[in-house]
Design a protein around this motif. Structure first.
Motif, PDB file in Angstrom:
ATOM      1  N   THR A  35       0.844  -1.192   0.000  1.00 56.11           N
ATOM      2  CA  THR A  35       0.000   0.000   0.000  1.00 56.11           C
ATOM      3  C   THR A  35       0.879   1.241   0.000  1.00 56.11           C
ATOM      4  O   THR A  35       2.025   1.211   0.460  1.00 56.11           O
ATOM      5  CB  THR A  35      -0.927   0.039   1.227  1.00 56.11           C
ATOM      6  OG1 THR A  35      -0.152   0.295   2.404  1.00 56.11           O
ATOM      7  CG2 THR A  35      -1.698  -1.268   1.389  1.00 56.11           C
ATOM      8  N   THR A  59      -0.580  -0.391  -4.535  1.00 59.16           N
ATOM      9  CA  THR A  59      -1.794   0.417  -4.572  1.00 59.16           C
ATOM     10  C   THR A  59      -1.467   1.879  -4.339  1.00 59.16           C
ATOM     11  O   THR A  59      -0.512   2.217  -3.643  1.00 59.16           O
ATOM     12  CB  THR A  59      -2.826  -0.033  -3.507  1.00 59.16           C
ATOM     13  OG1 THR A  59      -2.392   0.394  -2.207  1.00 59.16           O
ATOM     14  CG2 THR A  59      -3.022  -1.536  -3.510  1.00 59.16           C
ATOM     15  N   CYS A  71      -6.857   2.320  -5.224  1.00 60.25           N
ATOM     16  CA  CYS A  71      -7.704   1.737  -4.181  1.00 60.25           C
ATOM     17  C   CYS A  71      -7.864   2.725  -3.036  1.00 60.25           C
ATOM     18  O   CYS A  71      -6.873   3.245  -2.528  1.00 60.25           O
ATOM     19  CB  CYS A  71      -7.095   0.431  -3.661  1.00 60.25           C
ATOM     20  SG  CYS A  71      -8.056  -0.354  -2.349  1.00 60.25           S
ATOM     21  N   LEU A  73      -8.275   2.960   0.523  1.00 59.93           N
ATOM     22  CA  LEU A  73      -8.075   2.053   1.652  1.00 59.93           C
ATOM     23  C   LEU A  73      -9.056   2.296   2.788  1.00 59.93           C
ATOM     24  O   LEU A  73      -9.154   1.476   3.700  1.00 59.93           O
ATOM     25  CB  LEU A  73      -6.639   2.176   2.179  1.00 59.93           C
ATOM     26  CG  LEU A  73      -5.532   1.715   1.232  1.00 59.93           C
ATOM     27  CD1 LEU A  73      -4.169   1.999   1.850  1.00 59.93           C
ATOM     28  CD2 LEU A  73      -5.663   0.243   0.888  1.00 59.93           C
ATOM     29  N   VAL A  79     -11.196  -2.866   0.169  1.00 62.84           N
ATOM     30  CA  VAL A  79     -10.053  -3.568   0.760  1.00 62.84           C
ATOM     31  C   VAL A  79     -10.311  -5.070   0.796  1.00 62.84           C
ATOM     32  O   VAL A  79      -9.457  -5.882   0.415  1.00 62.84           O
ATOM     33  CB  VAL A  79      -9.764  -3.029   2.173  1.00 62.84           C
ATOM     34  CG1 VAL A  79      -8.708  -3.879   2.874  1.00 62.84           C
ATOM     35  CG2 VAL A  79      -9.302  -1.577   2.095  1.00 62.84           C
ATOM     36  N   HIS A  93       2.283  -2.401   4.575  1.00 56.79           N
ATOM     37  CA  HIS A  93       1.366  -1.267   4.667  1.00 56.79           C
ATOM     38  C   HIS A  93       2.147   0.018   4.884  1.00 56.79           C
ATOM     39  O   HIS A  93       2.453   0.411   6.013  1.00 56.79           O
ATOM     40  CB  HIS A  93       0.381  -1.521   5.815  1.00 56.79           C
ATOM     41  CG  HIS A  93      -0.678  -0.485   5.963  1.00 56.79           C
ATOM     42  ND1 HIS A  93      -1.167   0.263   4.908  1.00 56.79           N
ATOM     43  CD2 HIS A  93      -1.350  -0.048   7.075  1.00 56.79           C
ATOM     44  CE1 HIS A  93      -2.091   1.094   5.352  1.00 56.79           C
ATOM     45  NE2 HIS A  93      -2.221   0.931   6.662  1.00 56.79           N
ATOM     46  N   ALA A  95       1.093   3.007   3.310  1.00 57.64           N
ATOM     47  CA  ALA A  95       0.212   4.163   3.127  1.00 57.64           C
ATOM     48  C   ALA A  95      -0.097   4.822   4.462  1.00 57.64           C
ATOM     49  O   ALA A  95      -0.471   4.155   5.425  1.00 57.64           O
ATOM     50  CB  ALA A  95      -1.083   3.719   2.448  1.00 57.64           C
TER      51      ALA A  95
END
Length: 335
Positions: A35, A59, A71, A73, A79, A93, A95
């Protein structure tokens, strides 16, 4: 980023999950979902896993680009559908809203991403059996008693630190086998010098007029490529050894203020630094920062999962040379 399954065709309703550009994809090794793949660390993580033959999908959202998934999130259905469709073995992860002053101003949106989206991702990772690596921050500490080990009590000074700490707790609550990796301020190969608080110093180094720089807050600038290597090593080991879980720290070893970083950048490029003025009082900012949140990285090292950080001068030169005028760059290299 190349996807890892030829059958992957995301078809959720517009605005939830969609391929920015479909192209032929080939099966590969284990599947990793990254992400925040448009960001500084996300790009480095994608490149690291691709380099060892893993199937990688990244993403993004507002900055999504070809070969990435767009996407949201914060959309639970999106998700859930993404993880069901792609079935990753590992999720990194990255993001987050990580600008402390922005988090202070836009708290609801930042908490939505840093906490609520993380919570949803952790729940779905547990359901699909994926290893989740959550990237956190040294700002979970108040900076009053460094260095900080993984078991030391957090006490964040700002909303950003609190949101990331809550993200940690949600991660480990819903996905007990997850890994939390705390890191300090990052820099790396940037698309714009303003992408990192470290590389943004280039603007002041190049400036002809005098400018002040913080010489109070102690930082440990860390190359995103080194963090990406740690993520890869954690993922490889944790897939074989379930004891590799919980909180880990990774950090560069060189302690520097922003002023010292700027002077080091100037020296690396043979530029003057006498226009840079150290500011020895805490600068006024929307969000208070810890004075010294140095991380103790011994747990990572004891597990033989550490990485020897690139020296700051070498790494920052590698990152900033594309932003130098051609003549100056040749002089720096050859003279």
């Amino acid at each position: 980023m190349s996807c890892g399954a030829a059958e992957l065709r995301i078809t959720f309703s517009p605005g939830r999950v969609q391929l920015v550009q479909e192209e032929e994809v080939v099966p590969g090794g284990p599947r990793v979902l990254v992400t925040g793949a448009t960001g500084l660390l996300g790009r480095a993580v994608c490149a690291e896993f691709l380099s060892i033959g893993w199937s990688v999908i990244g993403t993004g959202y507002r900055r999504a680009r070809p070969r990435l998934l767009r996407c949201d999130l914060t959309d639970e259905d999106a998700v859930r559908g993404l993880l069901h469709e792609y079935q990753p073995d590992v999720i990194v992860h990255c993001a987050a809203e990580r600008r402390p002053d922005v988090v202070e101003r836009y708290t609801e949106a930042a908490v939505n991403l840093n906490v609520h989206a993380t919570s949803m991702l952790a729940k779905e990772a547990a359901v699909c059996g994926a290893l989740l690596i959550y990237i956190s921050t040294d700002y979970v500490f108040d900076g009053r008693n460094p260095p900080y080990g993984e078991d030391d009590s957090p006490n964040p000074l700002n909303v950003y630190g609190r949101s990331k700490l809550e993200g940690e707790r949600e991660t480990l609550r819903h996905c007990p086998g997850a890994v939390v990796l705390r890191v300090p301020v990052l820099f790396g190969e940037v698309e714009s010098v303003m992408e990192s608080a470290v590389t943004s110093l280039w603007v002041k180094v190049e400036a002809s007029e005098s400018c002040t720089l913080d010489h109070c807050q102690q930082r440990f600038p860390t190359d995103a490529r080194d963090v990406a290597t740690v993520c890869r090593k954690l993922a490889e080991r944790a897939r074989q050894d379930p004891s590799i879980k919980g909180i880990f720290h990774f950090s560069g070893k060189e302690q520097m203020t922003k002023y010292e970083m700027a002077v080091a950048i100037a020296q690396a490029f043979n530029l003057p630094s006498n226009h840079l003025i150290p500011l020895t009082e805490q600068p006024v900012a929307a969000a208070p920062r810890p004075v010294n949140a140095q991380l103790n990285c011994s747990r990572l090292e004891l597990q033989n999962l550490g990485v020897e950080p690139r020296p700051f001068t070498v790494a920052i030169t590698d990152c900033l040379w594309p932003f130098t005028p051609d003549k100056r760059w040749r002089q720096t290299v050859f003279h």
